[in-house]
Motif scaffolding. Structure first.
Motif, PDB file in Angstrom:
ATOM      1  N   ILE A  25     -10.521  -0.215  -3.346  1.00 19.21           N
ATOM      2  CA  ILE A  25     -10.808   0.910  -2.455  1.00 19.21           C
ATOM      3  C   ILE A  25     -10.819   2.199  -3.266  1.00 19.21           C
ATOM      4  N   SER A  26     -11.707   3.094  -2.883  1.00 12.23           N
ATOM      5  CA  SER A  26     -11.775   4.387  -3.570  1.00 12.23           C
ATOM      6  C   SER A  26     -11.196   5.457  -2.643  1.00 12.23           C
ATOM      7  N   ILE A  27     -10.420   6.344  -3.224  1.00 12.88           N
ATOM      8  CA  ILE A  27      -9.717   7.382  -2.473  1.00 12.88           C
ATOM      9  C   ILE A  27     -10.160   8.750  -2.977  1.00 12.88           C
ATOM     10  N   ALA A  28     -10.510   9.627  -2.062  1.00 11.62           N
ATOM     11  CA  ALA A  28     -10.787  11.023  -2.398  1.00 11.62           C
ATOM     12  C   ALA A  28      -9.438  11.744  -2.396  1.00 11.62           C
ATOM     13  N   ALA A  29      -8.846  11.855  -3.572  1.00 15.60           N
ATOM     14  CA  ALA A  29      -7.503  12.433  -3.697  1.00 15.60           C
ATOM     15  C   ALA A  29      -7.565  13.950  -3.828  1.00 15.60           C
ATOM     16  N   HIS A  30      -6.585  14.609  -3.229  1.00 19.22           N
ATOM     17  CA  HIS A  30      -6.462  16.068  -3.275  1.00 19.22           C
ATOM     18  C   HIS A  30      -7.793  16.766  -2.968  1.00 19.22           C
ATOM     19  N   PRO A  31      -8.443  16.436  -1.836  1.00 16.96           N
ATOM     20  CA  PRO A  31      -9.751  17.050  -1.580  1.00 16.96           C
ATOM     21  C   PRO A  31      -9.678  18.513  -1.158  1.00 16.96           C
ATOM     22  N   VAL A  32      -8.508  18.962  -0.718  1.00 15.52           N
ATOM     23  CA  VAL A  32      -8.335  20.336  -0.247  1.00 15.52           C
ATOM     24  C   VAL A  32      -7.146  20.953  -0.960  1.00 15.52           C
ATOM     25  N   TRP A  33      -6.832  22.191  -0.633  1.00 18.57           N
ATOM     26  CA  TRP A  33      -5.708  22.890  -1.248  1.00 18.57           C
ATOM     27  C   TRP A  33      -4.431  22.094  -1.028  1.00 18.57           C
ATOM     28  N   THR A  34      -3.724  21.754  -2.092  1.00 20.27           N
ATOM     29  CA  THR A  34      -2.535  20.912  -2.015  1.00 20.27           C
ATOM     30  C   THR A  34      -1.259  21.686  -1.692  1.00 20.27           C
ATOM     31  N   ARG A  35      -1.369  22.978  -1.487  1.00 26.00           N
ATOM     32  CA  ARG A  35      -0.234  23.846  -1.180  1.00 26.00           C
ATOM     33  C   ARG A  35       0.698  23.991  -2.374  1.00 26.00           C
ATOM     34  N   ARG A  36       0.159  23.731  -3.570  1.00 27.38           N
ATOM     35  CA  ARG A  36       0.926  23.879  -4.807  1.00 27.38           C
ATOM     36  C   ARG A  36       0.159  24.780  -5.758  1.00 27.38           C
ATOM     37  N   HIS A  65       3.055  17.811   2.292  1.00 30.41           N
ATOM     38  CA  HIS A  65       2.004  18.618   2.908  1.00 30.41           C
ATOM     39  C   HIS A  65       0.987  17.760   3.650  1.00 30.41           C
ATOM     40  N   LEU A  66       0.740  18.117   4.903  1.00 27.99           N
ATOM     41  CA  LEU A  66      -0.273  17.470   5.730  1.00 27.99           C
ATOM     42  C   LEU A  66      -1.501  18.375   5.751  1.00 27.99           C
ATOM     43  N   PHE A  67      -2.661  17.805   5.478  1.00 29.12           N
ATOM     44  CA  PHE A  67      -3.889  18.588   5.392  1.00 29.12           C
ATOM     45  C   PHE A  67      -4.637  18.522   6.727  1.00 29.12           C
ATOM     46  N   GLN A  68      -4.457  19.546   7.535  1.00 28.20           N
ATOM     47  CA  GLN A  68      -5.027  19.570   8.875  1.00 28.20           C
ATOM     48  C   GLN A  68      -6.552  19.461   8.848  1.00 28.20           C
ATOM     49  N   GLU A  69      -7.184  20.096   7.878  1.00 29.15           N
ATOM     50  CA  GLU A  69      -8.644  20.055   7.823  1.00 29.15           C
ATOM     51  C   GLU A  69      -9.157  18.636   7.607  1.00 29.15           C
ATOM     52  N   VAL A  70      -8.444  17.830   6.839  1.00 30.81           N
ATOM     53  CA  VAL A  70      -8.834  16.425   6.655  1.00 30.81           C
ATOM     54  C   VAL A  70      -8.534  15.654   7.930  1.00 30.81           C
ATOM     55  N   GLN A  71      -7.369  15.913   8.524  1.00 31.81           N
ATOM     56  CA  GLN A  71      -6.969  15.224   9.752  1.00 31.81           C
ATOM     57  C   GLN A  71      -7.998  15.424  10.860  1.00 31.81           C
ATOM     58  N   GLU A  72      -8.594  16.584  10.928  1.00 33.18           N
ATOM     59  CA  GLU A  72      -9.550  16.902  11.984  1.00 33.18           C
ATOM     60  C   GLU A  72     -10.993  16.554  11.631  1.00 33.18           C
TER      61      GLU A  72
END
Length: 135
Positions: A25-36, A65-72
């Motif tokens: 499986i391929s994962i798009a890791a850290h696609p948004v701001w990681t809050r770090r 950190h939960l990434f709301q933009e990915v969640q939505e």
């Protein structure tokens, strides 16, 4: 789920296809701001419409950190603890709803038969909060 190495400098779409050809499986890791405070690229997120279907899951949580933009987003998701040190143990993790073997776990991620869980270690016991992913 892979056994053959492919360099990180290879084409992104071809790399994801290479992973799938091996049954991984391929994962798009850290696609948004990681809050770090760290170097970040938003290439994956900026191109998410074009890359929709390329990845088996997009990282919806990293560490605490939960990434709301990915969640939505409606994209398939996975949580990662991003654990490097014991101090990072309190974090989001993926809980799979399947038998505990490699093939079933990979299939659960592909089919999104997963939950993401916040694990918090306390002095007496660990607590978690389960949030079912929308399938």
């Amino acid at each position: 789920g892979t056994t053959k190495f492919r360099g990180a400098d290879a084409d992104l779409v071809e790399s994801a296809a290479h992973i799938r050809e091996q049954g991984g499986i391929s994962i798009a890791a850290h696609p948004v701001w990681t809050r770090r405070l760290e170097k970040q690229t938003y290439h994956l997120w900026d191109n998410r419409e074009k890359l929709n279907g390329v990845f088996d899951a997009w990282e919806v949580a990293s560490g605490p950190h939960l990434f709301q933009e990915v969640q939505e987003s409606g994209l398939p998701m996975i949580a990662s603890s991003d654990l490097h040190h014991r101090s990072q143990l309190n974090s989001w993790k993926t809980a799979v709803r399947c038998e505990k073997n490699a093939q079933d776990i990979l299939n659960a991620v592909r089919k999104q038969h997963i939950d993401y869980v916040f694990y918090e270690e306390s002095a007496s016991e660990a607590r978690d909060w389960r949030i079912a992913l929308a399938n």
